[in-house]
Design an enzyme around this catalytic site. Structure first.
Site, PDB file in Angstrom:
ATOM      1  CB  CYS A 320      -0.936  -0.008   1.212  1.00 34.91           C
ATOM      2  SG  CYS A 320      -0.084   0.001   2.808  1.00 34.91           S
ATOM      3  CD  GLU A 354      -3.259  -0.176  -1.739  1.00 35.43           C
ATOM      4  OE1 GLU A 354      -3.312  -1.418  -1.772  1.00 35.43           O
ATOM      5  OE2 GLU A 354      -3.771   0.515  -0.833  1.00 35.43           O
TER       6      GLU A 354
END
Length: 362
Positions: A320, A354
């Site tokens: 992330c 991401e």
């Protein structure tokens, strides 16, 4: 650009800019063209939190710019939110403003929804929640047909349930997940489905075993389990571990064990630095790990965990935060090459992206 209202005509341009930026950032480690997974341009966010702006005897949904918490932006539409959130916002606000009990000292409202249509609303207060509030909240719950949860300092009032049930169709199979309020869930449902599908495609024809760190509620673990002989997964959050155990049973998975350990603790366990009672029923020596899957927090992998996973033939690393993933790749690419590279647009119209890489032992 304000997150509550977006110009979807700009979506492809902003995505292209993100992809170009990440392609350049990852160039020192791979020449692969990234596999790009775009988000729906609108109504992609399954959960949302609004501050509640109290003024003149009424309350409105509001957001604030970072650092400017006395200048609210009253929210009248929320096009990034799921259609379920948008459908619930007006009748909820109307009902709250019609009840002084529900409105008074309400400072935050949270929505948790799913692609399969489930929803949960949490109302958070700066006051104790008493029997009068509960009666009003139950009437509101009946009117909306959605579970209501009340929170205040050291208080949690569950009127029906504190979770939603998600159902995701991936590669011809439907997976069911219990997602508990307050625990981590992927905010963009379509991107979550894309990430799981991509991870499954990276793990075809694996006859050995899978180790997963940071497994959460089993989001990746459960669909990937069918690709491996055995799976061992770890997670530090007790709430997530309990949800994962329920999700394992709900999906009929029989080759998967989940243990409540941090990645640092598992590194100590596998290196036999010290024993853990939580592993008393797990024979680590019985596993033949061919692949390790990591989906760490934004801080990325600590040095010891990074060194530990470098022993495995294949590393599937979902991130992330590409910046910390790149820091880890500086070490991991000394022993592994990147075989696949993916970009997932989890949060359109922001700088956030991401990424995923499959690393294979050199």
């Amino acid at each position: 650009m304000a997150l509550h209202r977006v110009n979807t005509d700009d979506y492809q341009q902003q995505l292209d800019q993100k992809v170009a930026r990440l392609r350049d950032a990852y160039a020192p480690y791979t020449a692969l063209e990234p596999e790009v997974f775009p988000s729906p341009p609108s109504h992609y966010r399954l959960r949302a939190e609004f501050k509640m702006w109290q003024e003149g005897g009424r309350v409105d949904y509001a957001m604030y710019k970072q650092g400017e918490y006395k200048k609210p932006f009253v929210i009248q539409e929320f096009t990034v939110g799921s259609e379920r959130i948008n459908a619930l916002m007006p009748p909820l606000l109307e009902a709250i403003n019609a009840s002084e009990t529900l409105r008074k000292r309400l400072f935050c409202t949270e929505f948790l929804t799913t692609l399969s249509g489930d929803a949960l609303i949490t109302l958070i207060y700066h006051k104790p929640l008493d029997a009068v509030w509960e009666a009003e909240a139950r009437a509101l719950q009946k009117k909306l047909g959605v579970p209501i949860l009340g929170r205040s300092r050291k208080q949690k009032v569950v009127l029906e349930r504190d979770y939603v049930i998600e159902k995701l169709d991936i590669h011809g199979r439907t997976y069911q997940y219990k997602q508990v309020e307050g625990s981590f869930t992927q905010p963009n449902g379509e991107i979550c489905r894309a990430m799981i599908g991509w991870a499954k495609s990276c793990c075809k024809d694996q006859a050995a075993d899978l180790l997963e760190l940071y497994c959460g509620n089993g989001n990746f673990t459960i669909p990937l389990a069918e690709n491996f002989r055995q799976v061992l997964a770890t997670e530090i959050s007790k709430v997530s571990v309990n949800a994962a155990q329920e999700n394992i049973a709900a999906n009929g998975v029989e080759n998967l064990a989940i243990v409540r350990l941090s990645s640092e603790e598992f590194t100590q366990a596998i290196d036999k630095v010290r024993p853990f009672r939580r592993l008393k029923d797990i024979d680590l020596d019985s596993y033949d790990f061919s692949t390790v899957l990591v989906d760490p927090p934004r801080a990325g992998l600590d040095a010891d965990t990074c060194a530990m996973i470098a022993r495995f033939p294949r590393i599937l690393y979902i991130s992330c935060n590409p910046e910390t993933q790149l820091e880890n790749l500086a070490a991991l690419t000394k022993t592994h090459r990147i075989a696949r590279f993916a970009i997932f647009d989890q949060f359109p119209y922001t700088d956030h992206t991401e990424s995923g890489v499959l690393l294979v032992k050199r």
